[in-house]
Scaffold this motif. Structure first.
Motif, PDB file in Angstrom:
ATOM      1  N   MET A 115      37.921  12.570  87.695  1.00 15.47           N
ATOM      2  CA  MET A 115      38.596  13.704  88.202  1.00 15.47           C
ATOM      3  C   MET A 115      38.021  14.293  89.360  1.00 15.47           C
ATOM      4  N   ASP A 116      36.851  14.298  89.828  1.00 16.67           N
ATOM      5  CA  ASP A 116      36.442  14.716  90.983  1.00 16.67           C
ATOM      6  C   ASP A 116      35.281  13.694  91.639  1.00 16.67           C
ATOM      7  N   SER A 117      35.578  12.991  92.785  1.00 18.45           N
ATOM      8  CA  SER A 117      34.834  12.201  93.405  1.00 18.45           C
ATOM      9  C   SER A 117      33.670  12.747  94.059  1.00 18.45           C
ATOM     10  N   SER A 118      33.739  14.083  94.548  1.00 18.18           N
ATOM     11  CA  SER A 118      32.416  14.506  95.064  1.00 18.18           C
ATOM     12  C   SER A 118      31.646  14.775  94.283  1.00 18.18           C
TER      13      SER A 118
ATOM     14  N   GLU B 171      27.863   7.384  92.673  1.00 11.46           N
ATOM     15  CA  GLU B 171      28.995   7.000  91.920  1.00 11.46           C
ATOM     16  C   GLU B 171      28.922   5.879  90.826  1.00 11.46           C
ATOM     17  N   LEU B 172      29.600   5.690  90.002  1.00  8.16           N
ATOM     18  CA  LEU B 172      29.767   5.048  88.712  1.00  8.16           C
ATOM     19  C   LEU B 172      29.714   3.397  88.976  1.00  8.16           C
ATOM     20  N   ASP B 173      28.582   2.826  88.295  1.00 10.76           N
ATOM     21  CA  ASP B 173      28.326   1.274  88.829  1.00 10.76           C
ATOM     22  C   ASP B 173      28.063   0.603  87.553  1.00 10.76           C
ATOM     23  N   ARG B 174      28.137   1.467  86.437  1.00  9.60           N
ATOM     24  CA  ARG B 174      27.667   0.525  84.852  1.00  9.60           C
ATOM     25  C   ARG B 174      28.168   1.264  83.811  1.00  9.60           C
ATOM     26  N   LEU B 175      28.491   0.581  82.628  1.00  6.66           N
ATOM     27  CA  LEU B 175      28.851   1.357  81.322  1.00  6.66           C
ATOM     28  C   LEU B 175      28.243   0.346  80.136  1.00  6.66           C
ATOM     29  N   SER B 176      28.184   1.010  79.246  1.00 10.56           N
ATOM     30  CA  SER B 176      27.345   0.344  78.097  1.00 10.56           C
ATOM     31  C   SER B 176      28.099   0.791  76.868  1.00 10.56           C
ATOM     32  N   ILE B 177      28.631  -0.007  75.880  1.00  7.51           N
ATOM     33  CA  ILE B 177      29.187   0.598  74.588  1.00  7.51           C
ATOM     34  C   ILE B 177      27.958  -0.028  73.580  1.00  7.51           C
ATOM     35  N   VAL B 178      27.423   1.167  73.015  1.00  5.07           N
ATOM     36  CA  VAL B 178      26.083   1.200  71.814  1.00  5.07           C
ATOM     37  C   VAL B 178      26.476   1.477  70.657  1.00  5.07           C
ATOM     38  N   VAL B 179      25.688   1.006  69.665  1.00  4.26           N
ATOM     39  CA  VAL B 179      25.706   1.578  68.133  1.00  4.26           C
ATOM     40  C   VAL B 179      24.855   2.554  68.362  1.00  4.26           C
ATOM     41  N   ALA B 180      25.242   3.910  67.737  1.00  5.55           N
ATOM     42  CA  ALA B 180      24.188   4.897  67.488  1.00  5.55           C
ATOM     43  C   ALA B 180      23.009   4.570  66.420  1.00  5.55           C
ATOM     44  N   ALA B 181      23.373   3.785  65.387  1.00 11.17           N
ATOM     45  CA  ALA B 181      22.324   3.294  64.586  1.00 11.17           C
ATOM     46  C   ALA B 181      22.799   1.841  63.880  1.00 11.17           C
ATOM     47  N   GLY B 182      21.846   0.868  63.347  1.00 17.43           N
ATOM     48  CA  GLY B 182      22.372  -0.125  62.941  1.00 17.43           C
ATOM     49  C   GLY B 182      22.589  -1.265  63.968  1.00 17.43           C
TER      50      GLY B 182
END
Length: 199
Positions: free
Chosen positions: A142-145, A176-187
């Motif tokens: 939404m806001d790059s700054s 600046e964004l350079d990573r993303l992770s999809i994570v299980v909260a438990a299990g």
């Protein structure tokens, strides 16, 4: 030709020679009062990440994402876990994944609705362990700054309770964004696949 600094050489063929460029580059301004130059052309459309099967493990990581990303789709196909807990999506920058400071909430809807607010991630609030997530999480810069990212998602818990999943939130990164992770909260993951697309 007003606005162009420097010389322009015309050839006998009628072509204008502005210097050398690599294949795929475009002519662009480099700043007020500065010569024009060549830069890499912006990629058109979406770039697809790597499809990852989620039959085991606790996280799927997408690292070294390119600079300039303004929009990300996180795609879920039949994703299930060994427990009925949340599935998280965390984003990060050069300092690492961010695991706090999110303003986010997810709801599941089946007859009535229930909502879970978290600060550790953008969350898909699952209703039962048997629910298989099918849907999309949408992240937009939404806001790059301020490196402010807005999130929304809509999905279904197929083959379990058939609950609907909706939610949204935001997070300000430090860089600046350079990573993303999809994570299980438990299990752990035990079914399905995920991928991302970005532009």
């Amino acid at each position: 030709m007003s606005g162009i600094v420097g010389s322009i050489n015309t050839r006998g063929s009628g072509l204008i020679n502005l210097g050398s460029a690599s294949d795929g580059q475009t002519l662009t301004g480099t700043g007020v009062g500065l010569p024009v130059g060549f830069e890499a052309a912006a990629a058109a459309g979406w770039t697809e990440g790597t499809l990852t099967v989620t039959t085991s493990g606790t996280a799927v990581n997408y690292t070294s994402l390119p600079t300039g990303i303004q929009e990300i789709l996180v795609l879920f196909f039949d994703v299930s876990t060994s427990t009925g807990h949340n599935v998280y999506v965390q984003i990060g920058d050069s300092g690492g994944l961010v695991t706090s400071g999110y303003v986010a909430a997810g709801s599941h809807i089946i007859g009535s609705s229930d909502t879970s607010s978290v600060t550790a991630a953008f969350n898909i609030y699952r209703h039962a362990a048997a629910d298989e997530i099918n849907g999309i999480m949408h992240l937009v810069l939404m806001d790059s700054s301020a490196h402010k990212w807005i999130e929304s998602h809509a999905a279904m818990g197929i083959d379990g309770t058939n609950a609907g999943y909706v939610g949204g939130g935001y997070l300000d990164l430090s860089n600046e964004l350079d990573r993303l992770s999809i994570v299980v909260a438990a299990g752990a993951f035990n079914l399905g696949a995920v991928n991302i697309m970005y532009r």
